[in-house]
Enzyme design. Structure first.
Site, PDB file in Angstrom:
ATOM      1  N   GLU A 100      10.593 -16.860   2.636  1.00  0.00           N
ATOM      2  CA  GLU A 100      10.460 -15.448   2.783  1.00  0.00           C
ATOM      3  C   GLU A 100       9.461 -15.302   3.841  1.00  0.00           C
ATOM      4  O   GLU A 100       9.532 -14.255   4.511  1.00  0.00           O
ATOM      5  CB  GLU A 100      10.013 -14.970   1.375  1.00  0.00           C
ATOM      6  CG  GLU A 100       9.904 -13.380   1.307  1.00  0.00           C
ATOM      7  CD  GLU A 100       9.434 -12.988  -0.028  1.00  0.00           C
ATOM      8  OE1 GLU A 100       8.691 -11.824  -0.055  1.00  0.00           O
ATOM      9  OE2 GLU A 100      10.055 -13.570  -1.132  1.00  0.00           O
ATOM     10  N   ASP A 101       8.319 -16.258   3.927  1.00  0.00           N
ATOM     11  CA  ASP A 101       7.154 -15.734   4.372  1.00  0.00           C
ATOM     12  C   ASP A 101       7.082 -16.803   5.797  1.00  0.00           C
ATOM     13  O   ASP A 101       5.822 -16.652   6.416  1.00  0.00           O
ATOM     14  CB  ASP A 101       5.956 -15.981   3.800  1.00  0.00           C
ATOM     15  CG  ASP A 101       6.046 -14.870   2.509  1.00  0.00           C
ATOM     16  OD1 ASP A 101       6.577 -13.682   2.645  1.00  0.00           O
ATOM     17  OD2 ASP A 101       5.307 -14.808   1.674  1.00  0.00           O
TER      18      ASP A 101
END
Length: 752
Positions: A100-101
């Protein structure tokens, strides 16, 4: 803002909060020591590889606190370790934010750690890249994705709960508005899911932490009260434990029972004091002693002993061993009075029941004896399918969040079928909810119900222990009533009702939905020709997965789309695009409409200053009522409802001279002014009834001009109030809310 304490206000002997570490910062070395100290076999090299990748991926990233980001995945993995989860789950705890990051992809995770880890990481990864309309829809889409993933592998939600728990523990570093938004989501979504999974330790900590940020004043007040009596409380619990232990040593048990003590969580006390309107002295389970025995037979033996030692309070015994809760919780609960006349609760269970109560579904991984077999696991997860299925028939993606909030309520009831089967439902569930829980077709054909042998209305709210029998119609064409959507509590029942109307009555749904939409446009002063509707509603058609306007109207008609939810947004867009001329209009006045004898024309005398009128007190007309005017000598026009007894009596007399004084009138479109009217509420008399009624009126911003209440001869009570409303729509909305108050029998508009 001061940081909320991590402990859950339990006696230290009771338990240590899940994932709580020592004062020093948690490191991978601490975690390795903990892994080596457990009896379980972990693949330590795989866990260390996951940590190294996470540390590299998050290198240079920091949290809102300014600390290195790797602290968060490490803390999440530590919580999962405390819950006893397996190697792959702990690896995902370390890797859950990598895709996600950072620049790493699922393929990278799959190549290094295998398909199972990649699937779990994908399950907890948010849908940040999908097109969204607002924060609420994004939240709902993410929750739905997680539920779908957990329906295949429950570990997805356990990882998400651990992630949310650590985020809540460090929430003090975020701005206040984010704190409240995240805390509200946690209270409405994640705490109910933790409850349904049976993970009490996580559920209670999430509730307490959320409560702190949602109402810090009430949190601090309860905490202060509990702190004042801390020494007295601990001495009392120690005394009770000693008395029970001394008595049990005189009996013969396979193994000496374990005795623990605890104090109710802060949020648990809040629900009883502020929501349940009870004083601290009326909370009988704020003190509790738990006895853990070896067998079920010993549990009932201990129950007999404690009832012999202390005086049991009537109607305060619950047998969750023979009738488990919906999350498979099992225990005996009884409330008794000690020698000091202080009530306290005693919980009695076996060690297996205790493990299941503390760790819920996670006990499957923590202890081999926790949950045996696939069938038991399937039984625990049936609610996930219900929530997902209930959202399928709704065209509003945010319905799934409301389903979790309503259907996974911690306050469950258990109702018995005539054959002796137990049906678990959320508190407040009705006869119709019960019927649909048994079978969809039984719900569709319901015409009545019997509770404990007595006929009850369909909106009767069921209670634990009642025996409910559903009366059905033999008519093959019998189906549900649209009004049921406003009666049922569970989203499962709403889903099945909507599904029936969606399938059986499309043309009727389109007509009903279009009429309701028109009415809402008029009420909110959105003046658009029908030719402009499709362009104006383009975004909403996409939002609700509708291809055409007819699809949209049909969705409104069967209840898949809520007008009350979309109209504020449409009004805001209308004002932005077309401006708002409401302020230029005059306050509410009736529009006098004279119809000449030849019926060829109509003269509308609108906004005339010299026309004196008054509202008749015999019927108290409101905007939205069909009205008629009576011309009086020297007093202008008296406005009545067309259903008024005086008007109907005049029509029956058919006196031409008298009828000449009655003129058709209608309302202007402007509805911002307030008009007084009366309401009458009849309910079972009880303490707190008037408070509950006035609270709803106050929360709805309804001005009360005066009110009164009195007892009736049959034991009920009547509450009468004069209030100010904008029209019949607002009055109906208020009356619907009042009907949901516990014990309310009827809510009517006052005649005078």
């Amino acid at each position: 803002m001061a940081q909320v304490k991590k402990q859950n206000n339990y006696n230290s002997e009771w338990r240590t909060p899940v994932g709580q570490t020592t004062e020093k910062e948690l490191t991978i070395a601490d975690m390795v020591k903990k892994i080596l100290a457990t009896d379980k076999q972990y693949d330590l090299s795989k866990i260390l590889s996951a940590y190294q990748l996470a540390e590299k991926a998050h290198g240079g990233q920091v949290r809102s606190s300014g600390e290195p980001y790797i602290i968060h995945p490490l803390a999440v993995a530590d919580i999962l370790l405390d819950l006893g989860m397996d190697t792959d789950t702990i690896c995902v705890g370390l890797l859950h934010d990598v895709v996600e990051d950072t620049d790493y992809t699922l393929d990278d995770i799959r190549k290094k750690f295998g398909q199972d880890v990649a699937v779990l990481v994908d399950g907890v990864t948010k849908l940040n890249k999908i097109p969204i309309f607002d924060k609420e829809q994004q939240q709902a889409s993410n929750v739905r994705k997680i539920l779908l993933a957990m329906s295949y592998d429950i570990r997805v939600m356990i990882i998400k709960l651990a992630d949310r728990l650590h985020n809540m523990r460090t929430l003090q570093f975020l701005p206040p508005e984010k704190q409240r938004r995240i805390a509200l989501e946690t209270m409405n979504v994640y705490a109910p899911i933790a409850h349904r999974l049976g993970i009490r330790t996580v559920k209670e900590e999430l509730e307490d932490l959320s409560f702190y940020y949602l109402d810090s004043y009430a949190y601090s007040e309860i905490e202060h009260i509990m702190e004042i009596k801390k020494d007295e409380r601990e001495a009392f619990i120690d005394s009770i434990k000693k008395q029970i232990r001394d008595r049990l040593t005189q009996e013969h048990f396979l193994k000496e029972p374990i005795i623990e003590g605890r104090v109710k969580s802060i949020y648990g006390i809040y629900k009883k004091v502020y929501v349940g309107h009870k004083s601290m002295d009326e909370i009988y389970d704020k003190y509790a002693v738990r006895v853990i025995a070896s067998t079920v037979a010993e549990c009932y033996m201990v129950l007999g002993i404690v009832h012999d030692m202390f005086r049991p309070l009537p109607n305060r015994f619950k047998d969750y061993i023979s009738t488990p809760k919906s999350n498979m919780y099992q225990s005996l609960h009884t409330t008794v009075l000690g020698q000091e006349s202080i009530p306290f609760e005693i919980q009695i269970r076996t060690w297996d029941m205790h493990v299941s109560a503390e760790y819920g579904i996670a006990a499957h991984w923590k202890y081999k004896e926790g949950i045996q077999g696939k069938d038991k696991m399937e039984e625990r997860l049936v609610w996930i399918r219900r929530v997902i299925e209930s959202q399928q028939t709704s065209d509003d993606v945010e319905e799934i969040v409301r389903a979790i909030k309503n259907d996974l309520s911690p306050e469950d009831i258990v109702v018995i079928t005539p054959r002796g089967n137990s049906i678990s439902l959320p508190d407040g569930a009705t006869v119709i909810d019960f019927a649909y829980r048994i079978h969809t077709e039984i719900g569709h054909k319901t015409v009545g119900g019997k509770v404990d042998g007595k006929l009850v209305p369909l909106d009767y709210q069921l209670h634990t222990g009642e025996i409910c029998e559903i009366l059905t119609s033999k008519d093959p064409n019998k189906g549900p009533n649209r009004a049921w959507l406003g009666i049922v509590k569970t989203n499962e029942a709403k889903s099945k009702i909507r599904s029936w109307f969606k399938k059986e009555c499309r043309e009727e749904n389109i007509i009903t939905g279009k009429a309701n939409f028109k009415q809402e446009l008029k009420r909110t002063h959105i003046r658009l020709p029908e030719s402009d509707w499709e362009a104006f509603l383009a975004d909403d058609l996409k939002r609700h997965n509708c291809t055409t306007l007819d699809d949209f109207f049909a969705s409104i008609g069967y209840g898949g789309t809520s007008l009350s939810k979309i109209m504020p947004r449409l009004k805001e867009r209308y004002v932005k695009e077309y401006g708002n001329d409401d302020e230029e209009e005059s306050p509410i006045v009736p529009v006098i409409t004279q119809i000449p004898d030849n019926q060829k024309g109509r003269i509308v005398l609108d906004k005339i200053d010299d026309c004196v009128f008054k509202f008749a007190q015999c019927c108290n007309p409101l905007p939205g009522d069909d009205i008629v005017g009576f011309v009086t000598r020297g007093h202008g026009i008296s406005v009545h409802t067309q259903s008024c007894v005086n008007y109907q009596a005049a029509r029956k007399r058919n006196d031409l001279e008298e009828m000449a004084h009655w003129l058709p009138v209608q309302w202007t479109n402007h509805t911002s002014s307030l008009i007084p009217t009366g309401i009458e509420v009849v309910a079972v008399d009880r303490v707190g009834l008037v408070f509950d009624i006035t609270k709803i009126l106050s929360e709805s911003h309804i001005q009360i001009l005066h009110s009164a209440s009195r007892n009736l001869k049959n034991g009920n009570a009547i509450f009468e109030a004069s209030v100010q409303v904008t029209g019949t729509d607002e009055l109906k909305s208020i009356m619907d809310k009042l009907r949901k108050i516990r014990g309310v029998i009827s809510v009517d508009r006052a005649k005078k």
